[in-house]
Enzyme design. Structure first.
Site, PDB file in Angstrom:
ATOM      1  N   GLY A 282      40.013  40.359  38.747  1.00 28.57           N
ATOM      2  CA  GLY A 282      40.855  39.877  39.838  1.00 28.57           C
ATOM      3  C   GLY A 282      41.981  40.838  40.172  1.00 28.57           C
TER       4      GLY A 282
ATOM      5  N   ARG B  60      44.000  51.849  32.556  1.00 30.55           N
ATOM      6  CA  ARG B  60      43.395  51.602  31.251  1.00 30.55           C
ATOM      7  C   ARG B  60      42.137  52.451  31.114  1.00 30.55           C
ATOM      8  NH1 ARG B  60      43.307  45.080  30.509  1.00 30.55           N
ATOM      9  NH2 ARG B  60      41.703  45.082  32.120  1.00 30.55           N
TER      10      ARG B  60
ATOM     11  N   ASP C 110      36.317  35.783  28.326  1.00 29.11           N
ATOM     12  CA  ASP C 110      36.410  36.884  29.300  1.00 29.11           C
ATOM     13  C   ASP C 110      37.330  37.985  28.789  1.00 29.11           C
ATOM     14  OD1 ASP C 110      38.248  34.593  29.825  1.00 29.11           O
ATOM     15  OD2 ASP C 110      39.215  36.030  31.144  1.00 29.11           O
TER      16      ASP C 110
ATOM     17  N   ASP D  69      42.939  43.294  27.222  1.00 33.76           N
ATOM     18  CA  ASP D  69      43.762  42.359  27.985  1.00 33.76           C
ATOM     19  C   ASP D  69      45.007  41.942  27.218  1.00 33.76           C
ATOM     20  OD1 ASP D  69      42.142  42.586  30.108  1.00 33.76           O
ATOM     21  OD2 ASP D  69      41.542  40.490  30.227  1.00 33.76           O
TER      22      ASP D  69
HETATM   23  P1  AMP Z   1      43.667  36.796  32.048  1.00 34.52           P
HETATM   24  O1  AMP Z   1      44.270  35.500  31.655  1.00 34.52           O
HETATM   25  O2  AMP Z   1      44.645  37.910  32.264  1.00 34.52           O
HETATM   26  O3  AMP Z   1      42.558  37.211  31.168  1.00 34.52           O
HETATM   27  O4  AMP Z   1      43.039  36.574  33.496  1.00 34.52           O
HETATM   28  C1  AMP Z   1      42.062  35.612  33.764  1.00 34.52           C
HETATM   29  C2  AMP Z   1      41.507  35.839  35.129  1.00 34.52           C
HETATM   30  O5  AMP Z   1      42.531  35.779  36.111  1.00 34.52           O
HETATM   31  C3  AMP Z   1      40.824  37.184  35.328  1.00 34.52           C
HETATM   32  O6  AMP Z   1      39.763  36.990  36.207  1.00 34.52           O
HETATM   33  C4  AMP Z   1      41.901  37.992  35.973  1.00 34.52           C
HETATM   34  O7  AMP Z   1      41.392  39.062  36.726  1.00 34.52           O
HETATM   35  C5  AMP Z   1      42.567  36.981  36.843  1.00 34.52           C
HETATM   36  N1  AMP Z   1      43.967  37.308  37.155  1.00 34.52           N
HETATM   37  C6  AMP Z   1      45.031  37.265  36.325  1.00 34.52           C
HETATM   38  N2  AMP Z   1      46.154  37.642  36.963  1.00 34.52           N
HETATM   39  C7  AMP Z   1      45.801  37.934  38.231  1.00 34.52           C
HETATM   40  C8  AMP Z   1      46.502  38.373  39.398  1.00 34.52           C
HETATM   41  N3  AMP Z   1      47.811  38.587  39.402  1.00 34.52           N
HETATM   42  N4  AMP Z   1      45.779  38.578  40.514  1.00 34.52           N
HETATM   43  C9  AMP Z   1      44.468  38.362  40.551  1.00 34.52           C
HETATM   44  N5  AMP Z   1      43.750  37.927  39.513  1.00 34.52           N
HETATM   45  C10 AMP Z   1      44.400  37.722  38.362  1.00 34.52           C
HETATM   46 MG    MG Z   2      41.468  38.799  31.205  1.00 29.92          MG
END
Ligand code: AMP
Ligand code: MG
Length: 533
Positions: free
Chosen positions: A110, A201, A280, A290
């Protein structure tokens, strides 16, 4: 005449992922479900006023750059997302995942954009990935951006973990974008602008358990097979030696279990709590990936989770990480089951996870204690008792093991007690029965160490090679962030420098190995982290 190519333009790319796997046919950058494809092509967002905060010269070398090239304007433009080099093919990948134990459907990159796979002089492939470079079809309701605060944490921790010997994705660069990004840090309805940033990264691949899960959940079995074959060929050269077929998928799974065991054992060794072990966020290569609301144990507490979102159930607490890793592997097993066709070999590998983890953990504890081998009959009770001792009074895990290396095993229990006193947060609490219990543990430890290894110096240096002096303490990262937010990047770079040699004494840097100060006990960012990043 053609202008000579710059060093960056000379980087060689071989984009195996995009070349081998099906692309989303749509190229419009709008949020959507993406079926029958592994990625969507995207263009990074333009950073209006980029500024380099830090870079890691070792990572530059890995990808085929000389460190001197990292301070050029061209480098900044490329790694802030403003310039695409010849050979790059920017894309966001599609994956799903279990978040906090629940299937969340499609997630995907994302706010991560893979630029391409750089091939270095040794023929190694290193995927370059910008985090925070704007919207992708997987951005759901979010903005695709990252703030300086979380980017400093990701940049520093990736490199700190690498130098500690923990498998991890790497970080090449950290740049401000010139954007202001709104974030509600405490999730209390008070969003505020923060400086936007992008981290580049770097990893051999960013494939996650969730990539397999997404294909399985959509019933795209043929693509799942193709994706798994691709992963074996590109990321698992040893497994690729075996003939294709279901057994090779089991071999892959066994290998992922082995790498995951190794990763978690190393987390436990250094006191790292990932904080969001969703499927994920699990790398197929067993790399720590992450860096969000992670934290470092200060006072030893297996029940501690740094993640405020996790506060209620503490699913991702320190002591629960091995069990969660196994649960996540079970989800991966379920995902590849359609191409394996039999449950039994996958179940067996999962059962072996527990045995392998135990063996890995025991060997690791023996090394932390300076013992040449783990003798279960004596050392298991010694370790169990140690856990209790460390929890009797707030005891800094990192400092404790460093002090323990300095204990004179020919000296008295009392002298040993004095040696470890620096690890206590409330020394006055160490009295009466608590004191007696700690003394008793030291007594048995000293006897055990004396019997184990007659070479005192060897014991000490062996312990100091596995028990770091410097880790990225939560409050240190926060201090570096406070300064960086004010435009001063010196502490980010100072921490990067010190964390390059975490096991060595570094004269003049003792402040960076000190216990958490009292002010940091309850300050957000130091003691608890939200997912807001
Ligand atoms: P995470 O909790 O960082 O592993 O993120 C979980 C999901 O949310 C993944 O698909 C990320 O790409 C998406 N995500 C987290 N933060 C953002 C953001 N600011 N914009 C877009 N997608 C995000
Ligand atoms: Mg993630």
């Amino acid at each position: 005449m053609q202008a000579p190519r710059s060093a960056l333009e000379s980087l060689r790319f071989d984009n195996r992922f995009v070349d081998a796997l099906p692309a989303d046919p749509l190229t419009v950058n709008a949020v959507r479900q993406v079926g029958n494809a592994c990625y969507s092509r995207v263009t990074p967002r333009v950073a209006p006023d980029p500024r380099l905060v830090a870079y890691a010269r070792e990572v530059a070398e890995l990808v085929g750059l000389r460190p001197g090239e990292c301070t050029s304007n061209e480098f900044l433009q490329v790694f802030a997302g403003n310039r695409i080099l010849p050979g790059m093919d920017p894309h966001a990948t599609c994956y799903g995942g279990h978040q906090f134990g629940n299937w969340a459907g499609q997630l995907g990159d994302g706010r991560a954009i893979n630029l391409g796979e750089a091939v270095n002089g040794r023929g190694e492939h290193w995927t370059l990935q910008l985090k925070g470079a704007g919207l992708t079809p997987y951005s759901r309701t979010a903005d695709g951006l990252a703030v300086l605060r979380s980017s400093v944490r990701e940049f520093l921790c990736s490199e700190a973990m690498h130098h500690l010997g923990v498998p991890t994705t790497r970080a090449l660069s950290l740049a401000l974008t010139g954007d202001e990004v709104m974030r509600d840090i405490l999730y209390d309805g008070h969003p505020a602008p923060e400086p936007g940033a992008v981290v580049c990264r770097v990893a051999p691949s960013f494939t996650r358990f969730g990539h397999f899960q997404m294909l399985a959940a959509r019933g795209e079995t043929e693509l799942l097979r193709r994706f798994t074959d691709f992963t074996i060929e590109s990321d698992f050269p040893d497994v690729a030696q075996r003939p294709p077929g279901p057994e090779r998928y089991v071999d892959l799974f066994r290998e992922v279990c082995r790498l995951t065991v190794e990763m978690v054992v190393q987390w436990m060794r250094v006191g790292f709590v990932h904080g969001v072990m969703n499927t994920d966020n699990m790398s197929i290569l067993g790399l720590t990936i992450d860096y969000g609301p992670y934290g470092w144990l200060e006072d030893y507490d297996p029940d501690w989770t740094p993640n405020t979102t996790d506060a209620a159930t503490r699913r991702y607490r320190f002591g629960h990480q091995p069990a969660v890793a196994q649960w996540n592997l079970l989800q991966l097993a379920n995902a590849i089951y359609p191409i394996v066709g039999q449950a039994e070999p996958l179940e067996e590998a999962l059962r072996d996870f527990a045995t392998h983890y135990q063996a890995g953990h025991q060997a690791m504890m023996a090394r932390k204690l300076g013992l040449t081998a783990f003798e279960p009959s004596v050392d298991q009770p010694l370790c169990t008792r140690l856990e209790e001792i460390l929890r009797l009074t707030e005891t800094d895990m990192t400092i404790f093991f460093r002090c323990l290396a300095d204990v004179d095993i020919d000296g008295s229990d009392e002298a040993a007690m004095e040696r470890i006193a620096d690890a206590w947060y409330q020394p006055t609490q160490v009295a009466g029965d608590k004191r007696a219990q700690i003394l008793a543990w030291l007594h048995s430890y000293i006897a055990r160490a004396r019997r184990d290894n007659p070479d005192r110096d060897a014991r000490r240096s062996a312990m100091n090679a596995v028990n770091p002096k410097y880790v990225l303490r939560n409050y240190l990262a926060q201090l570096a962030i406070d300064k960086a937010d004010a435009g001063d990047f010196s502490m980010v770079n100072e921490l990067l420098q010190v964390l390059r040699r975490p096991y060595e004494e570094q004269p003049g840097q003792d402040d960076l190995a000190a216990k958490r100060p009292e002010w940091a006990r309850h300050r957000p960012g130091c003691s608890m982290l939200s997912c807001s990043s």
